[in-house]
Structures are given as C-alpha cells and as structure tokens.
Write a protein that holds these residues in place. Structure first.
Motif, short mmCIF file in Angstrom:
data_model
loop_
_atom_site.label_atom_id
_atom_site.label_comp_id
_atom_site.label_asym_id
_atom_site.label_seq_id
_atom_site.Cartn_x
_atom_site.Cartn_y
_atom_site.Cartn_z
N UNK A 1 0.77 -1.03 0.11
CA UNK A 1 -0.06 -0.26 -0.04
C UNK A 1 0.86 1.38 0.03
N UNK A 2 0.50 2.16 -0.86
CA UNK A 2 1.35 3.52 -0.99
C UNK A 2 2.28 3.43 -1.93
N UNK A 3 2.85 2.18 -2.34
CA UNK A 3 3.97 2.16 -3.45
C UNK A 3 3.22 1.91 -4.66
N UNK A 4 3.77 2.28 -5.95
CA UNK A 4 3.37 2.02 -7.36
C UNK A 4 3.87 0.62 -7.88
N UNK A 5 4.89 0.16 -7.35
CA UNK A 5 5.32 -1.16 -8.07
C UNK A 5 4.59 -2.42 -7.91
N UNK A 6 4.19 -3.20 -8.69
CA UNK A 6 3.68 -4.56 -8.69
C UNK A 6 4.90 -5.73 -9.05
N UNK A 7 4.11 -6.91 -8.94
CA UNK A 7 5.30 -7.90 -9.06
C UNK A 7 5.86 -8.09 -10.47
N UNK A 8 5.03 -7.48 -11.29
CA UNK A 8 5.58 -7.67 -12.64
C UNK A 8 6.17 -6.73 -13.44
N UNK A 9 7.12 -5.71 -12.49
CA UNK A 9 7.74 -4.61 -12.71
C UNK A 9 8.97 -4.60 -12.30
N UNK A 10 9.83 -3.94 -12.84
CA UNK A 10 11.12 -3.44 -11.83
C UNK A 10 11.05 -2.39 -11.04
N UNK A 11 11.60 -2.43 -9.73
CA UNK A 11 11.43 -1.36 -9.04
C UNK A 11 12.49 -0.51 -8.94
N UNK A 12 12.79 0.64 -9.13
CA UNK A 12 13.75 1.48 -8.84
C UNK A 12 13.70 2.45 -7.47
N UNK A 13 14.31 2.33 -6.85
CA UNK A 13 14.16 2.91 -5.41
C UNK A 13 14.86 4.17 -5.35
N UNK A 14 14.05 5.23 -5.02
CA UNK A 14 14.74 6.43 -5.01
C UNK A 14 15.27 6.92 -3.57
N UNK A 15 14.74 6.19 -2.61
CA UNK A 15 15.08 6.49 -1.29
C UNK A 15 14.32 5.35 -0.30
N UNK B 1 8.57 -0.31 -15.43
CA UNK B 1 9.16 -0.01 -14.14
C UNK B 1 8.28 0.99 -13.15
N UNK B 2 8.72 0.93 -11.92
CA UNK B 2 8.28 2.12 -11.11
C UNK B 2 9.14 2.63 -10.28
N UNK B 3 9.13 3.90 -9.83
CA UNK B 3 10.03 4.45 -8.86
C UNK B 3 9.23 4.57 -7.49
N UNK B 4 9.95 4.20 -6.38
CA UNK B 4 9.28 4.16 -5.19
C UNK B 4 10.17 4.64 -3.98
N UNK B 5 9.80 4.93 -3.09
CA UNK B 5 10.42 5.30 -1.73
C UNK B 5 9.89 4.02 -0.83
N UNK B 6 11.02 3.39 -0.19
CA UNK B 6 10.75 2.36 0.71
C UNK B 6 10.59 2.86 2.13
N UNK B 7 9.67 2.57 2.85
CA UNK B 7 9.60 3.28 4.42
C UNK B 7 10.27 2.35 5.22
N UNK B 8 10.55 1.18 5.12
CA UNK B 8 11.15 0.26 5.98
C UNK B 8 12.20 -0.58 5.38
#
Length: 345
Positions: A249-263, A288-295
């Motif tokens: 929840x709150x993140x854009x990425x799905x299991x079918x994408x590559x995630x690029x972490x910005x923070x 792809x999706x760009x996300x911020x990982x909280x933990x």
C-alpha cells in the motif's frame, strides 16, 4: 539479440538456489553452488573471507568500476535452548517474523550429527486444549520447534546431537504457477542471485564488453546488516544493489515490474544513478516503477556506511509479502534483467 532466452535460465537457477538452505551464518553450501555456476559460465569467481562470492565480469574502465550486489543469505533461526520437554526454543536470524513462520516445516542442522526435521509451533499448539490459543501473541518466547523424533526431555534431544547454536532452516515452499508467478520464501534475495547469473550469462554469450568494469558481489550477511561492508576493489565508483522491490500500500510497483528505489530508510539514493536507471528504462520501454521504501536497508547502504566513496542505486523485481511467503512474477524478473542490460550499455 533475443533476451527472452535468458529468462528460463534465471528462473531455473533461482529454483536451484532456493532449494539450498542458507540462513545468515550458514551459507557455505549455497555460496559454493553459486561459485560453480559462475565457473560453468566461464568466469573465475573468488570466495571472500566472509564467505561471499566475488566475480570480475570484465569491461574496459577499471577506474570507473561498477559492483552489482545481491545476497544469498536468508532469514532463519538458531537454537538458543533445548527445553525440558525436548523441544527447541529458537532465536531469529534476521527478521523472521514468528507470525508468518508459525506451523512451518523446518530443518535443524547439527554441527556433527546430521539434520533433523521439525515444525515451528506455538507452545501448546492444540486449539482443542489451549483455551488461550487465539489470544496469544506470537513471539519467539512463546513458540518452539517440535522435533519429528521420539523425545520428551532435554536429555533425549541432546543425545541426538542437537545443541544451542544449531541452525534452523525454514522450508521455502517454492512454486512456479502456469501464469508466471513465482512463490517462495526467500525470494529476497535469491531471485536477484538468479538474475545476476542470467546477466553474467548474457554478457558472456553475447560477447559484450562494457565500458565500465563490472563486478558481481553475492553477499552473505545482508540480513544482519554487514553484507556489503567489505571487498570493494580499487577503482570502483558505483554500486547497485539488486534486491527485492517493495510491493504494498502506498507504493506504485507491482510484481510484474522492476522497481527503482529513490529513497529508503537510510536516505536518498544517488540522484544521477536513479536518473540514469529511469532513462534507460524509458528508452528500452521497460515496465518500471519508482518508489520510496519506508522500512528498508540494502547492501549498498552498508557499503556507504563502511566509508566507501561511491555512487549508489537499488533496483529489483517487485516482491509482495516481503519476509513472509513472498511472491513475484516472471515479468518483473525479466524487466529487472532488461534494465541491467540497458544500464551498462
């Protein structure tokens, strides 16, 4: 050039390495397997003093080297007490959550007397007997490994050769569905180890010489926070962790994408590296999706904390239910592989 032919290899190698138990602190068998796979591809891997795998994949500029890191160590547990009833109290290795490890089959690796099987259960696990079963918080102090042996005392268990300090390995339960989903414990980060092997195969078979010198570091202590803290060759200026991409929840990425972490929880990743990753994904039409990982923390965060002066980034196939029974998809794997290929052009 058909990149899709490498996907089957990545999935096959991932399944093989998932089948080798490797909780943090007990990784030698998995590391040797990975070493042998790199040898089969024509490389000369080296084992680090800590037990990780380091490989020089070639490339031109050693003074602007790039390390791609993934980790082979997983979550698990260690025996911390042989209980009076013959069962085992355990302490977690990494962030193994007792709520989603409950009722999981496991293996207890003794130092000198072989491997025994068991199940991780709540103390007094029969709901028809335990009136507080539903209300009991799942904590390691209130759970135990029930051995598949005829034991009812600490003395009987110790006679099997089981003792404090023995490693407890949880069943990965790996399943590949017809729809392309990959379900297993420990996709974090053995899925990325498979991707790195596929990338190494791609460079070798396509006779690609990259402008940057490229290295692979398969680390073995990521889950306890010091996997990427050493073994950086001279001339390396950049490091990218290939680890699980967060899905939730709150993140854009799905299991079918590559995630690029910005923070992540340690701070922002290098702005220029993130920008180049996004640019490469856009140019190659990679999902792809760009996300911020909280933990979250990664091997490249640890490398920075160890004092290395490097640019840093983080990518990975989207993984749902992290540190539990995890799920990704072949599309996410392929998109991650394609992004690595595009980035090093």
């Amino acid at each position: 050039m058909n990149q899709e032919k490498y996907l089957d290899y990545i999935v096959e190698e991932t399944q093989k390495v998932l089948a080798i138990d490797s909780p943090t602190g007990y990784t030698a068998n998995a590391a040797e397997f990975v070493m042998e796979e790199y040898r089969k591809l024509g490389y000369e891997p080296q084992m680090t003093t800590k037990g990780g795998v380091f490989v020089d994949l070639g490339g031109e500029n050693k003074d602007d080297g790039l390390v791609l890191a993934a980790h082979i160590d997983t979550l698990g547990a260690m025996v911390c007490e042989v209980k009076s009833n013959g069962n085992l109290k355990v302490s977690p290795l990494g962030g193994m959550n007792p709520n989603n490890a409950e009722a999981e089959n496991c293996r207890i690796v003794t130092r000198f007397d072989g491997v025994y099987s068991g199940t991780f259960q709540l103390n007094n696990a029969s709901i028809h007997v335990n009136g507080e079963y539903n209300d009991t918080q799942r904590k390691y102090d209130d759970m135990e490994v029930v051995l598949d042996e005829n034991v009812s005392s600490a003395e009987e268990t110790r006679k099997l050769g089981i003792m404090t300090g023995d490693i407890v390995c949880f069943d990965p339960r790996t399943v590949i569905t017809e729809s392309g989903y990959i379900k297993s414990r420990f996709l974090d980060d053995k899925l990325s180890v498979g991707i790195l092997l596929g990338f190494a195969k791609y460079l070798k078979e396509e006779h690609i010489t990259t402008k940057q010198r490229i290295y692979h570091h398969v680390t073995v202590y990521e889950e306890v926070g010091h996997g990427g803290a050493a073994s950086m060759p001279d001339g390396v200026k950049e490091m990218i962790s290939v680890d699980m991409g967060c899905v939730g929840e709150g993140l854009a990425c799905t299991e079918r994408q590559v995630s690029i972490c910005a923070k992540d929880s340690n701070g922002p990743y290098n702005y220029d590296v993130v920008t180049r990753l996004i640019k490469a994904a856009k140019e190659e039409d990679i999902d792809f999706a760009v996300d911020v990982y909280p933990h979250y923390g990664s091997d490249v965060d640890v490398a920075l904390g160890a004092g290395y002066d490097i640019r840093h980034g983080l990518i990975g196939s989207g993984v749902y239910a992290s540190h539990g029974y995890e799920r990704s998809h072949k599309d996410g794997v392929f998109n991650t592989f394609r992004l690595l290929c595009a980035y090093v052009k």
